[in-house]
Design a protein around this motif. Sequence first.
Motif, PDB file in Angstrom:
ATOM      1  N   GLU A 282      45.610  29.629  42.097  1.00  0.00           N
ATOM      2  CA  GLU A 282      46.663  28.005  42.165  1.00  0.00           C
ATOM      3  C   GLU A 282      45.926  27.160  42.133  1.00  0.00           C
ATOM      4  N   PRO A 283      45.386  26.853  41.011  1.00  0.00           N
ATOM      5  CA  PRO A 283      44.294  25.688  41.668  1.00  0.00           C
ATOM      6  C   PRO A 283      45.240  24.307  41.973  1.00  0.00           C
ATOM      7  N   ARG A 284      46.155  24.468  42.002  1.00  0.00           N
ATOM      8  CA  ARG A 284      46.822  23.196  42.846  1.00  0.00           C
ATOM      9  C   ARG A 284      47.535  23.152  44.107  1.00  0.00           C
ATOM     10  N   GLN A 285      46.576  24.890  44.800  1.00  0.00           N
ATOM     11  CA  GLN A 285      46.279  24.593  46.023  1.00  0.00           C
ATOM     12  C   GLN A 285      45.360  23.760  46.144  1.00  0.00           C
ATOM     13  N   LEU A 286      44.510  23.204  45.828  1.00  0.00           N
ATOM     14  CA  LEU A 286      43.325  22.259  45.870  1.00  0.00           C
ATOM     15  C   LEU A 286      44.173  21.376  46.455  1.00  0.00           C
ATOM     16  N   GLY A 287      44.918  20.865  46.129  1.00  0.00           N
ATOM     17  CA  GLY A 287      45.045  19.772  46.969  1.00  0.00           C
ATOM     18  C   GLY A 287      45.842  19.767  48.580  1.00  0.00           C
TER      19      GLY A 287
ATOM     20  N   LEU B 282      30.942  27.442  44.479  1.00  0.00           N
ATOM     21  CA  LEU B 282      31.869  27.417  43.815  1.00  0.00           C
ATOM     22  C   LEU B 282      33.271  26.213  45.021  1.00  0.00           C
ATOM     23  N   TYR B 283      33.216  26.450  45.782  1.00  0.00           N
ATOM     24  CA  TYR B 283      34.305  24.933  45.943  1.00  0.00           C
ATOM     25  C   TYR B 283      33.938  23.565  46.035  1.00  0.00           C
ATOM     26  N   ALA B 284      32.495  23.380  45.869  1.00  0.00           N
ATOM     27  CA  ALA B 284      31.997  22.440  45.550  1.00  0.00           C
ATOM     28  C   ALA B 284      32.915  21.809  44.593  1.00  0.00           C
ATOM     29  N   ALA B 285      32.493  23.174  43.508  1.00  0.00           N
ATOM     30  CA  ALA B 285      32.333  23.152  42.199  1.00  0.00           C
ATOM     31  C   ALA B 285      33.990  23.003  41.612  1.00  0.00           C
ATOM     32  N   MET B 286      35.159  23.509  42.507  1.00  0.00           N
ATOM     33  CA  MET B 286      36.841  23.575  42.990  1.00  0.00           C
ATOM     34  C   MET B 286      35.917  21.933  42.230  1.00  0.00           C
ATOM     35  N   LEU B 287      36.156  21.185  43.750  1.00  0.00           N
ATOM     36  CA  LEU B 287      36.123  19.471  43.914  1.00  0.00           C
ATOM     37  C   LEU B 287      36.323  19.227  43.005  1.00  0.00           C
ATOM     38  N   ASP B 288      34.562  19.342  41.990  1.00  0.00           N
ATOM     39  CA  ASP B 288      34.373  18.595  41.237  1.00  0.00           C
ATOM     40  C   ASP B 288      35.501  18.632  40.203  1.00  0.00           C
ATOM     41  N   LEU B 289      35.865  19.762  39.540  1.00  0.00           N
ATOM     42  CA  LEU B 289      36.066  19.688  38.530  1.00  0.00           C
ATOM     43  C   LEU B 289      37.813  19.097  38.456  1.00  0.00           C
ATOM     44  N   ARG B 290      37.458  19.125  40.280  1.00  0.00           N
ATOM     45  CA  ARG B 290      39.770  18.590  39.939  1.00  0.00           C
ATOM     46  C   ARG B 290      39.055  17.037  39.895  1.00  0.00           C
ATOM     47  N   ALA B 291      38.196  16.231  40.718  1.00  0.00           N
ATOM     48  CA  ALA B 291      37.579  15.070  40.301  1.00  0.00           C
ATOM     49  C   ALA B 291      37.641  14.373  38.869  1.00  0.00           C
ATOM     50  N   GLU B 292      37.237  15.421  37.946  1.00  0.00           N
ATOM     51  CA  GLU B 292      36.833  15.121  36.980  1.00  0.00           C
ATOM     52  C   GLU B 292      38.748  15.418  35.802  1.00  0.00           C
ATOM     53  N   GLY B 293      39.457  15.358  36.338  1.00  0.00           N
ATOM     54  CA  GLY B 293      40.809  16.013  35.836  1.00  0.00           C
ATOM     55  C   GLY B 293      40.506  16.768  35.136  1.00  0.00           C
ATOM     56  N   HIS B 294      40.129  18.166  35.741  1.00  0.00           N
ATOM     57  CA  HIS B 294      40.702  19.530  35.029  1.00  0.00           C
ATOM     58  C   HIS B 294      41.983  19.568  34.260  1.00  0.00           C
ATOM     59  N   PRO B 295      42.483  19.755  33.198  1.00  0.00           N
ATOM     60  CA  PRO B 295      43.406  20.671  33.138  1.00  0.00           C
ATOM     61  C   PRO B 295      44.452  21.451  33.638  1.00  0.00           C
ATOM     62  N   ALA B 296      43.628  22.662  34.740  1.00  0.00           N
ATOM     63  CA  ALA B 296      43.804  23.856  35.404  1.00  0.00           C
ATOM     64  C   ALA B 296      44.728  23.046  36.770  1.00  0.00           C
ATOM     65  N   THR B 297      44.773  22.360  37.148  1.00  0.00           N
ATOM     66  CA  THR B 297      44.674  21.685  38.538  1.00  0.00           C
ATOM     67  C   THR B 297      45.931  20.842  38.182  1.00  0.00           C
ATOM     68  N   LYS B 298      46.075  20.567  36.847  1.00  0.00           N
ATOM     69  CA  LYS B 298      47.478  19.475  36.637  1.00  0.00           C
ATOM     70  C   LYS B 298      47.928  20.259  36.375  1.00  0.00           C
TER      71      LYS B 298
ATOM     72  N   VAL C  95      46.942  30.125  34.737  1.00  0.00           N
ATOM     73  CA  VAL C  95      46.330  29.737  34.623  1.00  0.00           C
ATOM     74  C   VAL C  95      45.306  29.999  33.663  1.00  0.00           C
ATOM     75  N   PRO C  96      44.735  28.834  32.579  1.00  0.00           N
ATOM     76  CA  PRO C  96      43.701  29.693  31.760  1.00  0.00           C
ATOM     77  C   PRO C  96      42.346  29.612  32.083  1.00  0.00           C
ATOM     78  N   LEU C  97      41.549  30.648  31.325  1.00  0.00           N
ATOM     79  CA  LEU C  97      40.660  31.538  32.134  1.00  0.00           C
ATOM     80  C   LEU C  97      39.252  30.659  31.351  1.00  0.00           C
ATOM     81  N   ALA C  98      39.394  29.248  31.147  1.00  0.00           N
ATOM     82  CA  ALA C  98      38.653  28.162  31.229  1.00  0.00           C
ATOM     83  C   ALA C  98      38.411  27.476  32.068  1.00  0.00           C
ATOM     84  N   TRP C  99      39.403  27.529  33.155  1.00  0.00           N
ATOM     85  CA  TRP C  99      39.348  27.428  34.922  1.00  0.00           C
ATOM     86  C   TRP C  99      38.308  27.655  36.058  1.00  0.00           C
ATOM     87  N   VAL C 100      38.032  29.443  35.569  1.00  0.00           N
ATOM     88  CA  VAL C 100      37.528  30.455  36.586  1.00  0.00           C
ATOM     89  C   VAL C 100      36.165  29.932  35.891  1.00  0.00           C
ATOM     90  N   ASN C 101      35.933  30.549  34.581  1.00  0.00           N
ATOM     91  CA  ASN C 101      34.731  29.634  33.457  1.00  0.00           C
ATOM     92  C   ASN C 101      34.103  28.784  33.973  1.00  0.00           C
TER      93      ASN C 101
END
Length: 393
Positions: free
Chosen positions: A20-25, A44-60, A67-73
Amino acid sequence: MTETPLVQAEQAVLGAVLLEPRQLGRLAGWLRPEHFYRPAHAALYAAMLDLRAEGHPATKAAPNVAVPLAWVNDTREKAGTHVRGLTAGYVHSLASTCPLPAHAPVYGRMVLEGAIHRSVAQHAIRLHQAARADATRGTRVAETLHHAQVLSDVLDDLGRRWGTERHGGQAGTPSAAPSTGQGSADERVLSEEESLLGTLATHPQQMREVVGWLRPEDFTDPGYAQIYRALGALHHRGEPIDQLTVLWECQRRGALADGTLDADRVRQVCGSAAGGSAGYFGEQILDASLLRTAAASARQIRDLADDASLAPGQLISQAAAALVPLDEARRRRSAADADPEPQEAATAKTGVPLASRAAAARARTSAHRNEAKVPPSTPSARSAPAPGAGRAR
């Protein structure tokens, strides 16, 4: 191999965000990559924060959207640029280690709790190493003071991050620590202690240079501490200082009766003036004391950090309390670096010149001795305390 509870908590919080990428919030504001123990987990956690800052679709994505497989990859690919050996199989296995994604903040709090214990322990070890190194180099304290300040700042930051107010509390004062240096360093400090006492006994006017910041507890030798205490008492009362008056004061304080000192040793120390500045000798003694105090505080804090049963708030509070003696020694060292208080400043504080204060002290002492010689003539005189008797004591 069974993982420790801390590693399991790290895996659970990462698995929760993968599911659940929204848990990152709910984590991003207070949980940071450096709080993770394993480098792969931190990456891994730093990568998640960076993807969220970049606006990754999974976080929105909406809560009920898969959850798309692209989020994990994408997470694995970005983290792989910082650590080696991070396989897709391990990243996918993290999702299965998470009991409930909705509990991500609780798992994150476990990770932060482990980081607090680890950080406090690491900084306490560095302080202890600095104190030992400074003692070996000859009571230079710059490195120790630096690490003491760093540890204090770390406790302040961790207290704010955890949400607990740091306060000194009731300090569990570190037990008197043995000298942290080698045998030669011990002999040097003892020699400086004897030189200081001899200088003060021979040149009592130099008491003003050290009495404001040097304490009897700073001496390594208990007998020297008693002699310094006697010198301080005589100076405070404005009475003459010489071999005999120091010996008499040591006797009055029980130092001869309990075996801490003998008369010959007191006379020898008081007659051992080697010349030099009392301020210089006093600073060397205070520096050695500060290093012993730093080592003792560091050991106590390290033991606290190793106690996994202590909650972070308790650890931060008790570690701060263990620093209280060191903070007090640091303040006194700052006072030693300042100029001695001029006579005019001392007069301004009390409104009474130093000479007048000394004369008043001698008068009280003389009056007390005269009263002791006169037997009471009436029952009422026997029952009433003499004016000023309490002050004389």
